[in-house]
Write a protein that holds these residues in place. Structure first.
Motif, PDB file in Angstrom:
ATOM      1  N   THR A   1      -1.881   0.861 -16.969  1.00 31.43           N
ATOM      2  CA  THR A   1      -2.425   0.599 -15.636  1.00 31.43           C
ATOM      3  C   THR A   1      -3.530   1.582 -15.252  1.00 31.43           C
ATOM      4  OG1 THR A   1      -0.582   1.876 -14.708  1.00 31.43           O
ATOM      5  CG2 THR A   1      -0.349  -0.525 -14.778  1.00 31.43           C
TER       6      THR A   1
ATOM      7  N   THR B   1       0.876  -2.376  -7.064  1.00 28.57           N
ATOM      8  CA  THR B   1       0.455  -3.678  -6.558  1.00 28.57           C
ATOM      9  C   THR B   1       1.674  -4.330  -5.909  1.00 28.57           C
ATOM     10  OG1 THR B   1       1.043  -5.004  -8.499  1.00 28.57           O
ATOM     11  CG2 THR B   1      -1.117  -3.913  -8.531  1.00 28.57           C
ATOM     12  N   GLU B   2       1.477  -5.512  -5.342  1.00 31.75           N
ATOM     13  CA  GLU B   2       2.608  -6.235  -4.761  1.00 31.75           C
ATOM     14  C   GLU B   2       3.565  -6.755  -5.829  1.00 31.75           C
ATOM     15  OE1 GLU B   2       2.240  -8.633  -1.213  1.00 31.75           O
ATOM     16  OE2 GLU B   2       0.081  -8.182  -1.146  1.00 31.75           O
ATOM     17  N   GLN B   3       3.178  -6.660  -7.095  1.00 27.46           N
ATOM     18  CA  GLN B   3       4.086  -7.029  -8.185  1.00 27.46           C
ATOM     19  C   GLN B   3       4.969  -5.856  -8.608  1.00 27.46           C
ATOM     20  OE1 GLN B   3       0.695  -8.321  -8.160  1.00 27.46           O
ATOM     21  NE2 GLN B   3       1.886  -9.944  -7.178  1.00 27.46           N
ATOM     22  N   ASN B   4       4.732  -4.689  -8.039  1.00 28.59           N
ATOM     23  CA  ASN B   4       5.525  -3.491  -8.363  1.00 28.59           C
ATOM     24  C   ASN B   4       6.415  -3.120  -7.191  1.00 28.59           C
ATOM     25  OD1 ASN B   4       2.401  -2.307  -9.555  1.00 28.59           O
ATOM     26  ND2 ASN B   4       4.009  -3.156 -10.851  1.00 28.59           N
TER      27      ASN B   4
ATOM     28  N   THR C   1      -7.477  -1.546   1.009  1.00 28.38           N
ATOM     29  CA  THR C   1      -6.430  -2.382   1.601  1.00 28.38           C
ATOM     30  C   THR C   1      -6.325  -2.223   3.114  1.00 28.38           C
ATOM     31  OG1 THR C   1      -4.796  -0.635   1.226  1.00 28.38           O
ATOM     32  CG2 THR C   1      -5.037  -2.304  -0.501  1.00 28.38           C
TER      33      THR C   1
ATOM     34  N   GLU D   1      -7.120   0.314 -18.537  1.00 28.17           N
ATOM     35  CA  GLU D   1      -6.253  -0.584 -17.782  1.00 28.17           C
ATOM     36  C   GLU D   1      -6.187  -1.950 -18.452  1.00 28.17           C
ATOM     37  OE1 GLU D   1      -5.866  -2.461 -13.265  1.00 28.17           O
ATOM     38  OE2 GLU D   1      -7.476  -1.050 -13.753  1.00 28.17           O
TER      39      GLU D   1
ATOM     40  N   TYR E   1      -3.571   2.711  -5.881  1.00 25.24           N
ATOM     41  CA  TYR E   1      -3.254   1.362  -5.440  1.00 25.24           C
ATOM     42  C   TYR E   1      -4.265   0.358  -6.010  1.00 25.24           C
ATOM     43  CZ  TYR E   1      -1.289  -2.533  -3.211  1.00 25.24           C
ATOM     44  OH  TYR E   1      -0.674  -3.743  -3.058  1.00 25.24           O
ATOM     45  N   GLY E   2      -3.740  -0.813  -6.378  1.00 28.18           N
ATOM     46  CA  GLY E   2      -4.561  -1.838  -7.003  1.00 28.18           C
ATOM     47  C   GLY E   2      -4.584  -1.722  -8.507  1.00 28.18           C
ATOM     48  N   HIS E   3      -4.040  -0.643  -9.022  1.00 30.13           N
ATOM     49  CA  HIS E   3      -3.984  -0.407 -10.466  1.00 30.13           C
ATOM     50  C   HIS E   3      -2.539  -0.097 -10.880  1.00 30.13           C
ATOM     51  CE1 HIS E   3      -8.432  -0.268 -10.672  1.00 30.13           C
ATOM     52  NE2 HIS E   3      -8.286   0.193  -9.433  1.00 30.13           N
TER      53      HIS E   3
ATOM     54  N   ASP F   1       0.861  -1.188   0.000  1.00 33.15           N
ATOM     55  CA  ASP F   1       0.000   0.000   0.000  1.00 33.15           C
ATOM     56  C   ASP F   1       0.889   1.226   0.000  1.00 33.15           C
ATOM     57  OD1 ASP F   1      -2.326   1.468  -0.050  1.00 33.15           O
ATOM     58  OD2 ASP F   1      -2.879   1.103   2.033  1.00 33.15           O
TER      59      ASP F   1
END
Length: 378
Positions: free
Chosen positions: A325, A255-258, A131, A310, A250-252, A108
């Motif tokens: 995104t 993310t946890e992949q960034n 989140t 997105e 956040y979420g766009h 987050d």
């Protein structure tokens, strides 16, 4: 860790904000967002967007999580979780930071304000609504037991944004706006309750975020929209305003992949923290500051009238080199704009790319963000 609140249970059905009925009475079209019913628009997204850029918009962001972390040594405890320099944050100062996982992925993004008193070290955190339950769990897991985490569930959060926000706030809270510059906050008593005001926001405009007990939220909202320069504004314009301002969602865009370096948020890792490390994810993130990352978040200006959305592929010739995104129409620029992650070799300003939408290839050019200049009061 001590906890002064009741057990938090993640909501399964849409909840009502303190101002839900207030929004409906003013023509707000309600939609589900982050587990709450929220107004997406009142008179129209473009009209509300432009009103905020020219006057002042009032946003209800009470879905956001408002937390207090307190206890002797709270700054150092937070620094084990956040990459920001919390120890250097003086009382009344606000700082943007990130929650990271062990691999350096972004859990987050959040705002931290030092609200310490002479008696106790305390930090006010505002986290994203979608989140906040996971954030609370993450903080409880990683903060030692001697620190208290309070979730301020009985407070509303309003954002007053735009060039007329200062004059409007001054008529409701005389003298408060003049005390603050960008990323500063203060607390005071108003009509028998404590109110917190920070000079910040999510639109790129000058503005204020106001934390107030839910019991007084309607009274405050009424006082603000009674002013001729203030109108209520919904989620739709909030999204187009933040996109023009180059602010990730956040979420766009996050993310946890960034990681923070790919996301172009390395500014949130202070010089001292880069040298010392010691925060969750440091072992993964700090090497990226030196060697760079395979991709980077960039802004795109699109030709024509079709907006990129997105998930749309970004192309260089026939090669897929990235993904959109966030995208939409910019009311201020009167053209489509987007954020995307692209191969770092193609992230330079002026690079010509294409975005594939509905079988069409839309010409796009990498451009610096923000798309519309920030007008913060520094």
């Amino acid at each position: 860790m001590n906890d002064n609140s009741d057990e938090d249970i993640e909501p399964q059905a849409p909840l009502m904000l303190p101002l839900s009925e207030w929004h409906r009475q003013r023509g707000g079209r309600m939609v589900e967002f982050a587990g709450y019913m929220m107004p997406v628009q009142y008179e129209g997204i473009i009209a509300e967007h432009l009103w905020t850029r020219e006057h002042a918009g009032l946003f209800d962001v009470s879905h956001m999580g408002q937390l207090i972390v307190s206890g002797d040594g709270a700054a150092q405890a937070l620094e084990a979780v956040l990459p920001g320099d919390i120890s250097a944050l003086k009382p009344g100062r606000v700082r943007y930071s990130l929650l990271l996982n062990e691999e350096g992925g972004i859990i987050d993004d959040l705002m931290v304000t030092n609200v310490s008193s002479d008696d106790e070290a305390s930090y006010y955190l505002v986290v994203n609504g979608a989140t906040k339950w996971d954030d609370i769990g993450h903080l409880r897991e990683h903060l030692p037991d001697e620190f208290t985490l309070n979730h301020l569930e009985d407070r509303a959060l309003l954002a007053l944004q735009g060039p007329a926000a200062h004059s409007a706030l001054d008529r409701v809270f005389p003298g408060v706006a003049d005390q603050l510059v960008f990323m500063r906050g203060t607390g005071f008593e108003w009509e028998g309750v404590m109110v917190g005001v920070g000079r910040s926001g999510y639109t790129g405009e000058d503005g204020f975020e106001i934390g107030v007990p839910a019991s007084h939220a309607e009274r405050l909202a009424d006082a603000l929209v009674a002013l001729p320069e203030v109108k209520p504004v919904g989620l739709g314009a909030r999204d187009s305003l933040r996109l023009e301002a180059g602010l990730p969602l956040y979420g766009h865009d996050l993310t946890e992949q960034n990681d923070p370096v790919s996301a172009d948020l390395a500014f949130a890792i202070s010089k001292r923290r880069r040298a010392e490390g010691g925060f969750l994810g440091a072992d993964a993130v700090l090497p990226l500051l030196e060697k760079g990352t395979p991709r980077k978040r960039v802004g795109l200006l699109l030709d024509g009238k079709m907006a990129a959305r997105e998930g749309a592929p970004v192309l260089s010739g026939q090669d897929n080199v990235g993904t959109v995104t966030s995208g939409g129409y910019s009311p201020s620029l009167e053209r489509p704009i987007a954020m995307a992650y692209v191969d770092s070799a193609l992230a330079e300003e002026g690079t010509a790319l294409c975005v594939e939408m509905r079988g069409r290839e839309l010409s796009a050019t990498v451009t610096p963000m923000p798309f519309v200049p920030h007008r913060y009061h520094r």
